[in-house]
Design a protein around this motif. Structure first.
Motif, PDB file in Angstrom:
ATOM      1  N   LEU A 140       0.811  -1.228   0.000  1.00  0.00           N
ATOM      2  CA  LEU A 140       0.000   0.000   0.000  1.00  0.00           C
ATOM      3  C   LEU A 140       0.842   1.274   0.000  1.00  0.00           C
ATOM      4  CD1 LEU A 140      -2.662  -0.926   2.715  1.00  0.00           C
ATOM      5  CD2 LEU A 140      -2.995  -0.894   0.269  1.00  0.00           C
ATOM      6  N   SER A 141       2.147   1.119   0.082  1.00  0.00           N
ATOM      7  CA  SER A 141       2.980   2.280   0.401  1.00  0.00           C
ATOM      8  C   SER A 141       3.344   3.182  -0.778  1.00  0.00           C
ATOM      9  CB  SER A 141       4.274   1.798   1.074  1.00  0.00           C
ATOM     10  OG  SER A 141       5.002   1.016   0.161  1.00  0.00           O
ATOM     11  N   TYR A 142       2.959   2.835  -1.971  1.00  0.00           N
ATOM     12  CA  TYR A 142       3.380   3.673  -3.115  1.00  0.00           C
ATOM     13  C   TYR A 142       2.220   4.029  -4.054  1.00  0.00           C
ATOM     14  CZ  TYR A 142       3.843  -1.131  -4.800  1.00  0.00           C
ATOM     15  OH  TYR A 142       3.614  -2.450  -5.089  1.00  0.00           O
ATOM     16  N   GLY A 143       1.015   3.973  -3.522  1.00  0.00           N
ATOM     17  CA  GLY A 143      -0.158   4.426  -4.288  1.00  0.00           C
ATOM     18  C   GLY A 143      -0.435   3.640  -5.542  1.00  0.00           C
ATOM     19  N   ALA A 144      -0.313   2.320  -5.466  1.00  0.00           N
ATOM     20  CA  ALA A 144      -0.564   1.484  -6.642  1.00  0.00           C
ATOM     21  C   ALA A 144      -2.026   1.620  -7.095  1.00  0.00           C
ATOM     22  CB  ALA A 144      -0.267   0.029  -6.299  1.00  0.00           C
ATOM     23  N   LYS A 145      -2.245   1.442  -8.394  1.00  0.00           N
ATOM     24  CA  LYS A 145      -3.619   1.535  -8.918  1.00  0.00           C
ATOM     25  C   LYS A 145      -4.379   0.249  -8.668  1.00  0.00           C
ATOM     26  CE  LYS A 145      -3.170   4.775 -12.755  1.00  0.00           C
ATOM     27  NZ  LYS A 145      -3.148   4.885 -14.218  1.00  0.00           N
ATOM     28  N   LEU A 146      -3.621  -0.839  -8.604  1.00  0.00           N
ATOM     29  CA  LEU A 146      -4.249  -2.157  -8.479  1.00  0.00           C
ATOM     30  C   LEU A 146      -3.538  -2.962  -7.405  1.00  0.00           C
ATOM     31  CD1 LEU A 146      -6.006  -4.552  -9.640  1.00  0.00           C
ATOM     32  CD2 LEU A 146      -4.120  -4.971 -11.219  1.00  0.00           C
ATOM     33  N   LEU A 147      -4.329  -3.589  -6.551  1.00  0.00           N
ATOM     34  CA  LEU A 147      -3.741  -4.474  -5.547  1.00  0.00           C
ATOM     35  C   LEU A 147      -4.153  -5.910  -5.845  1.00  0.00           C
ATOM     36  CD1 LEU A 147      -4.290  -2.616  -2.128  1.00  0.00           C
ATOM     37  CD2 LEU A 147      -2.267  -2.612  -3.573  1.00  0.00           C
ATOM     38  N   ILE A 148      -3.181  -6.798  -5.809  1.00  0.00           N
ATOM     39  CA  ILE A 148      -3.450  -8.230  -5.988  1.00  0.00           C
ATOM     40  C   ILE A 148      -2.996  -8.899  -4.695  1.00  0.00           C
ATOM     41  CG2 ILE A 148      -2.849 -10.280  -7.355  1.00  0.00           C
ATOM     42  CD1 ILE A 148      -2.438  -8.394  -9.755  1.00  0.00           C
ATOM     43  N   LEU A 149      -3.946  -9.291  -3.878  1.00  0.00           N
ATOM     44  CA  LEU A 149      -3.622  -9.719  -2.513  1.00  0.00           C
ATOM     45  C   LEU A 149      -4.060 -11.163  -2.263  1.00  0.00           C
ATOM     46  CD1 LEU A 149      -5.007  -6.500  -0.725  1.00  0.00           C
ATOM     47  CD2 LEU A 149      -2.701  -6.858  -1.596  1.00  0.00           C
ATOM     48  N   ASP A 150      -3.086 -12.024  -2.097  1.00  0.00           N
ATOM     49  CA  ASP A 150      -3.375 -13.428  -1.823  1.00  0.00           C
ATOM     50  C   ASP A 150      -3.279 -13.657  -0.310  1.00  0.00           C
ATOM     51  OD1 ASP A 150      -3.847 -16.108  -2.116  1.00  0.00           O
ATOM     52  OD2 ASP A 150      -1.837 -16.611  -2.819  1.00  0.00           O
ATOM     53  N   GLU A 151      -4.381 -13.889   0.315  1.00  0.00           N
ATOM     54  CA  GLU A 151      -4.464 -14.149   1.764  1.00  0.00           C
ATOM     55  C   GLU A 151      -3.717 -13.085   2.590  1.00  0.00           C
ATOM     56  OE1 GLU A 151      -6.154 -16.467   3.274  1.00  0.00           O
ATOM     57  OE2 GLU A 151      -6.597 -17.965   1.743  1.00  0.00           O
ATOM     58  N   PRO A 152      -4.055 -11.811   2.424  1.00  0.00           N
ATOM     59  CA  PRO A 152      -3.295 -10.783   3.159  1.00  0.00           C
ATOM     60  C   PRO A 152      -3.560 -10.782   4.664  1.00  0.00           C
ATOM     61  CG  PRO A 152      -5.145  -9.772   2.026  1.00  0.00           C
ATOM     62  CD  PRO A 152      -5.121 -11.202   1.602  1.00  0.00           C
ATOM     63  N   THR A 153      -4.689 -11.354   5.093  1.00  0.00           N
ATOM     64  CA  THR A 153      -4.994 -11.312   6.532  1.00  0.00           C
ATOM     65  C   THR A 153      -4.641 -12.631   7.219  1.00  0.00           C
ATOM     66  OG1 THR A 153      -7.264 -11.943   6.017  1.00  0.00           O
ATOM     67  CG2 THR A 153      -6.842  -9.595   6.336  1.00  0.00           C
ATOM     68  N   SER A 154      -3.992 -13.513   6.481  1.00  0.00           N
ATOM     69  CA  SER A 154      -3.632 -14.810   7.051  1.00  0.00           C
ATOM     70  C   SER A 154      -2.680 -14.638   8.242  1.00  0.00           C
ATOM     71  CB  SER A 154      -2.966 -15.645   5.954  1.00  0.00           C
ATOM     72  OG  SER A 154      -2.507 -16.837   6.479  1.00  0.00           O
ATOM     73  N   GLY A 155      -3.005 -15.264   9.340  1.00  0.00           N
ATOM     74  CA  GLY A 155      -2.135 -15.206  10.520  1.00  0.00           C
ATOM     75  C   GLY A 155      -2.391 -14.030  11.430  1.00  0.00           C
ATOM     76  N   LEU A 156      -3.355 -13.188  11.079  1.00  0.00           N
ATOM     77  CA  LEU A 156      -3.638 -12.012  11.911  1.00  0.00           C
ATOM     78  C   LEU A 156      -4.764 -12.302  12.898  1.00  0.00           C
ATOM     79  CD1 LEU A 156      -3.620  -9.164   9.225  1.00  0.00           C
ATOM     80  CD2 LEU A 156      -1.832  -9.705  10.868  1.00  0.00           C
ATOM     81  N   ASP A 157      -4.678 -11.687  14.090  1.00  0.00           N
ATOM     82  CA  ASP A 157      -5.788 -11.840  15.028  1.00  0.00           C
ATOM     83  C   ASP A 157      -6.916 -10.885  14.607  1.00  0.00           C
ATOM     84  OD1 ASP A 157      -5.294  -9.222  16.083  1.00  0.00           O
ATOM     85  OD2 ASP A 157      -3.647 -10.069  17.266  1.00  0.00           O
ATOM     86  N   VAL A 158      -8.040 -10.978  15.285  1.00  0.00           N
ATOM     87  CA  VAL A 158      -9.236 -10.235  14.861  1.00  0.00           C
ATOM     88  C   VAL A 158      -8.968  -8.728  14.773  1.00  0.00           C
ATOM     89  CG1 VAL A 158     -11.663  -9.786  15.379  1.00  0.00           C
ATOM     90  CG2 VAL A 158     -10.651 -11.976  15.983  1.00  0.00           C
TER      91      VAL A 158
END
Lengths: 284, 215
Positions: A140-158
């Motif tokens: 998210l740090s460089y203002g991309a136009k498109l994000l392709i996110l494979d399991e970005p919340t994996s391993g995170l608590d609620v």
């Protein structure tokens, strides 16, 4: 933003064959069991693997024409990879600055401090959750136009998951032309985030629906065998045999509520839809 | 390219302990051995340290992540060659410096080095880089060790066979006579041409390997 037409990737014993589209300004979810083909699809989009056939267009360009500069407009998170574990966050900040002219250093620093990520420890010493947060922050740090996110919340608590989802919502608010393609095995995340979603099973897209429509119109009918016999099945998508009779998945909840007031009609979420579509058979 | 360079330099910076040990070893070696041994040792170790970044990239499915960054696979290969060559040259310079310094400490005069000496060391370093980079990309750090052991075994056998043949044909004298007629500059220029050719061929082989790989 993304258009996939008849993409085909063959492995011994597994074939991914699908079409999907992610229009500008939308968040599209991809759901499916482990081994359904989600990561293969993401890898195809990011050119980590070669596809056998099909046409893939990203940011209006054919996949083969995507340049290093175009990649600066795409942010990605892969479930099982990231920066070398031997680097520290401080080093990563310098590397990101060198890779991306639009890197927002102050934002990045503020966010990782907010998440409590130490900048002087090697990444390999981070917990799974810390690594997951770092990967999302980098994307998210460089203002991309498109994000392709494979399991970005994996391993995170609620709480951390909610923080990450808030970051994604804020990212979309900044520019309405941005898009996200995201996969998660936590359907609640997708329900609250995505505009639409695709369900993938054994390498095939088996359902595409808008999230609002799924949550409002989809329902589970719980019926005895006698009622099932008389039931109008034209809007029944899948049927599963249960101890009491049948549970039927429909995308016309109101129709059954109005015409069959005696049967149990339950509102459902993505999880129940996934389970029914995978386990259930066509109505007979 | 710039991002990759920064990443590799930061990774190598974190190896400062190994670098320090290498420098100390080189320094002590320069007291006991001929300067050419010290310089060769420093250059080779410098190249090996830079080659180690390939293993860091591989760690934890690193390649999968690297190629989602604004980096083409060809750029990655070019950058690796650049880092190994630059690091090798820096290490060689450090070797020269050490040898000169210890020469001064031992004999009170600054030792001078010839162009041929430099080219000879660079030639050996370029062979190392040209062989190791494509092998490491193709087989990964762990498997490439086996490939390298097998390869060096074959090279050792070839050298043995060649030395027997050489003895039988009085090769040393023939080559020695031929080389004595050629100027040192011509030999150095020939070696430079061979270095450039070897690196170019190795780079193209690496391009083909990395473009075929799936991550």
């Amino acid at each position: 933003m993304i258009e996939i037409k008849d993409l085909r990737k063959e492995y011994p014993g597994f074939t991914l064959q699908c079409s999907l589209a992610v229009p500008a300004g939308t968040i599209t979810g991809l759901i499916g069991q482990n081994g359904a083909g989600k990561s293969t699809l993401f890898k195809s989009l990011l050119r980590l693997i070669r596809i056998n056939s099909g046409k893939v267009t990203i940011l209006g360009k054919d996949l083969s024409e995507i340049s290093e500069n175009d990649m600066r407009m795409i942010g990605s998170v892969m479930a099982e990879s990231g920066f070398s574990g031997y680097l520290t966050l401080r080093s990563i900040r310098r590397i990101m600055k060198s890779f991306y002219p639009a890197f927002r250093e102050d934002w990045f620093t503020a966010q990782y401090r907010k998440f409590g990520l130490p900048d002087d420890r090697q990444i390999r010493e981070f917990s799974t959750g810390m690594k997951a947060k770092l990967k999302v922050l980098c994307a998210l740090s460089y203002g991309a136009k498109l994000l392709i996110l494979d399991e970005p919340t994996s391993g995170l608590d609620v709480a951390a998951r909610e923080d990450v989802l808030d970051l994604l919502r804020a990212y979309m608010k900044e520019d309405e032309e941005r898009s996200i393609l995201i996969s998660s095995h936590i359907s609640k995340d997708l329900e609250t985030l995505c505009d639409d979603f695709y369900m993938i099973h054994e390498g095939q897209i088996i359902l595409h629906e808008e999230t609002d429509r799924l949550l409002s119109d989809y329902a589970m009918l719980k019926v005895t065998p006698e009622v099932y016999e008389k039931l109008d099945k034209q809007y029944i998508l899948r049927t599963v045999q249960e101890s009491y009779g049948y549970s039927c998945l429909t995308n016309q909840r109101e129709y059954y509520q109005e015409n069959y007031p005696e049967i149990v009609v339950e509102k459902i979420g993505i999880d129940e839809v996934v389970l029914h579509v995978i386990r259930g058979g066509k109505a007979q | 390219m710039k991002g990759l360079m920064v990443k590799d330099l930061l990774l190598m910076k974190d190896q400062w302990k190994s670098t320090l040990i290498v420098l100390m070893m080189g320094f002590f070696m320069s007291f006991s051995f001929d300067s050419s041994v010290t310089i060769m040792y420093m250059t080779m170790i410098g190249c090996m340290l830079a080659l180690g970044t390939l293993a860091y990239d591989e760690f934890d499915n690193g390649y999968q992540f690297l190629f989602t960054l604004p980096v083409s696979r060809r750029t990655y290969v070019i950058e690796k060659f650049a880092v190994v060559i630059c690091w090798g040259i820096c290490a060689m310079a450090a070797g020269f410096l050490m040898s000169a310094l210890t020469g001064f400490l031992k004999n009170g005069v600054l030792q001078s080095f010839s162009l041929e000496n430099c080219v000879g060391v660079l030639f050996s370093a370029s062979i190392l880089a040209s062989i190791m980079i494509p092998i490491r990309i193709k087989y990964g750090s762990e498997n490439s060790k086996i490939v390298i052991y097998v390869m060096f075994g074959i090279i050792a056998a070839a050298v043995l066979a060649f030395s027997k043949l050489k003895a039988a044909m009085n090769f040393a004298n023939t080559v020695g006579q031929w080389l004595s007629g050629v100027s040192d500059t011509v030999i150095a220029l020939t070696l430079i041409a061979v270095i450039i050719l070897g690196i170019t061929v190795s780079m193209f082989i690496s391009f083909r390997i990395i473009e075929k790989k799936e991550y």
